[in-house]
Each structure stands twice: as C-alpha cells, then as structure tokens.
Design a protein around this motif. Structure first.
Motif, short mmCIF file in Angstrom:
data_model
loop_
_atom_site.label_atom_id
_atom_site.label_comp_id
_atom_site.label_asym_id
_atom_site.label_seq_id
_atom_site.Cartn_x
_atom_site.Cartn_y
_atom_site.Cartn_z
N THR A 1 69.66 16.11 -29.74
CA THR A 1 69.16 15.71 -28.58
C THR A 1 67.66 15.08 -29.05
O THR A 1 67.00 15.86 -29.72
N PHE A 2 67.39 13.86 -28.55
CA PHE A 2 66.12 13.13 -28.86
C PHE A 2 65.22 13.49 -27.68
O PHE A 2 65.62 13.03 -26.68
N VAL A 3 64.01 13.93 -27.96
CA VAL A 3 63.18 14.09 -26.83
C VAL A 3 61.83 13.58 -27.56
O VAL A 3 61.49 13.27 -28.71
N SER A 4 60.69 13.48 -26.59
CA SER A 4 59.45 13.01 -26.94
C SER A 4 58.80 14.38 -27.58
O SER A 4 59.23 15.28 -27.56
N GLY A 5 57.69 13.90 -28.40
CA GLY A 5 57.04 14.78 -29.12
C GLY A 5 56.42 15.77 -28.00
O GLY A 5 56.15 16.89 -28.50
N ALA B 1 57.35 19.93 -27.90
CA ALA B 1 56.06 21.16 -27.98
C ALA B 1 56.17 21.78 -26.73
O ALA B 1 55.98 23.00 -26.93
N LYS B 2 56.68 21.21 -25.64
CA LYS B 2 56.72 22.13 -24.39
C LYS B 2 57.89 23.16 -24.55
O LYS B 2 57.68 24.44 -24.27
N LEU B 3 59.09 22.27 -25.06
CA LEU B 3 60.27 23.42 -25.45
C LEU B 3 59.77 24.51 -26.29
O LEU B 3 60.30 25.69 -26.18
N ALA B 4 59.14 24.16 -27.37
CA ALA B 4 58.73 25.25 -28.44
C ALA B 4 57.61 26.18 -27.70
O ALA B 4 57.97 27.45 -27.79
N ALA B 5 56.80 25.90 -26.82
CA ALA B 5 55.73 26.56 -26.11
C ALA B 5 56.59 27.63 -25.20
O ALA B 5 56.31 28.87 -24.86
N ASP B 6 57.62 27.13 -24.54
CA ASP B 6 58.35 27.93 -23.50
C ASP B 6 59.45 28.74 -24.15
O ASP B 6 60.08 29.57 -23.54
N GLY B 7 59.73 28.50 -25.54
CA GLY B 7 60.53 29.38 -26.31
C GLY B 7 61.88 28.95 -26.30
O GLY B 7 62.90 29.63 -26.55
N VAL B 8 62.12 27.95 -25.56
CA VAL B 8 63.61 27.13 -25.71
C VAL B 8 64.06 26.90 -27.13
O VAL B 8 65.28 26.89 -27.32
N VAL B 9 63.21 26.29 -27.82
CA VAL B 9 63.65 25.96 -29.08
C VAL B 9 62.92 27.10 -30.05
O VAL B 9 61.82 27.53 -29.70
N ALA B 10 63.76 27.47 -31.18
CA ALA B 10 63.39 28.45 -32.11
C ALA B 10 62.26 28.20 -33.15
O ALA B 10 61.77 29.03 -33.62
N TYR B 11 62.29 26.84 -33.41
CA TYR B 11 61.71 26.34 -34.66
C TYR B 11 61.08 25.13 -34.30
O TYR B 11 61.67 24.17 -33.90
N GLN B 12 59.65 24.87 -34.67
CA GLN B 12 59.44 23.38 -34.43
C GLN B 12 58.47 23.37 -35.68
O GLN B 12 57.76 24.19 -36.08
N TYR B 13 58.56 22.17 -36.38
CA TYR B 13 57.71 21.97 -37.53
C TYR B 13 57.20 20.24 -37.48
O TYR B 13 57.75 19.48 -36.53
#
Length: 69
Positions: free
Chosen positions: A49-53, A57-69
């Motif tokens: 799934t391709f999303v904007s940066g 960042a929002k998905l990571a902050a909301d805990g929806v994605v487990a890892y962001q680098y």
C-alpha cells in the motif's frame, strides 16, 4: 513474532504461505505500507500500500503500522 529468513530462492515465501494456509487463525502475511512511489508494474494494494510520507507518519503515530524507518 516469527521471522522467516533465508537466502534468495530458499523457499521463504513457500513456508509463509504454508503457515498461513494451514493455520490461518495464528499466522497472517504482513501488510506492507510505504511512502515511496510505486515501481514499474506495481499497483497500490496488490502487495504494497503506497501512501504519502505524512500519512505514513500518522499511521505510525496512531499505532496502525508497527515499524517506520
């Protein structure tokens, strides 16, 4: 978390598919979300799934994605 590792062509995908097929209540293939542009032949939602940066960042902050680098 179970990590399936091995060299290219070593059968990692076959092992994951077998686990998902035989034990669907326990195993699932991970969802991949990225902020990069789709490559040639890639379509949004197929394997990635391709999303904007900003959205990533929002998905990571909301805990929806487990890892962001």
């Amino acid at each position: 978390v179970l990590v399936v590792a091995g060299p290219p062509g070593g059968g990692r995908s076959a092992v994951v598919q077998a686990l998902v097929t035989t034990h669907p209540a326990i195993f699932a293939e991970p969802a991949v979300v990225t902020d990069r542009k789709p490559g040639k032949g890639q379509a949004n939602g197929d394997a990635i799934t391709f999303v904007s940066g900003k959205e990533l960042a929002k998905l990571a902050a909301d805990g929806v994605v487990a890892y962001q680098y």
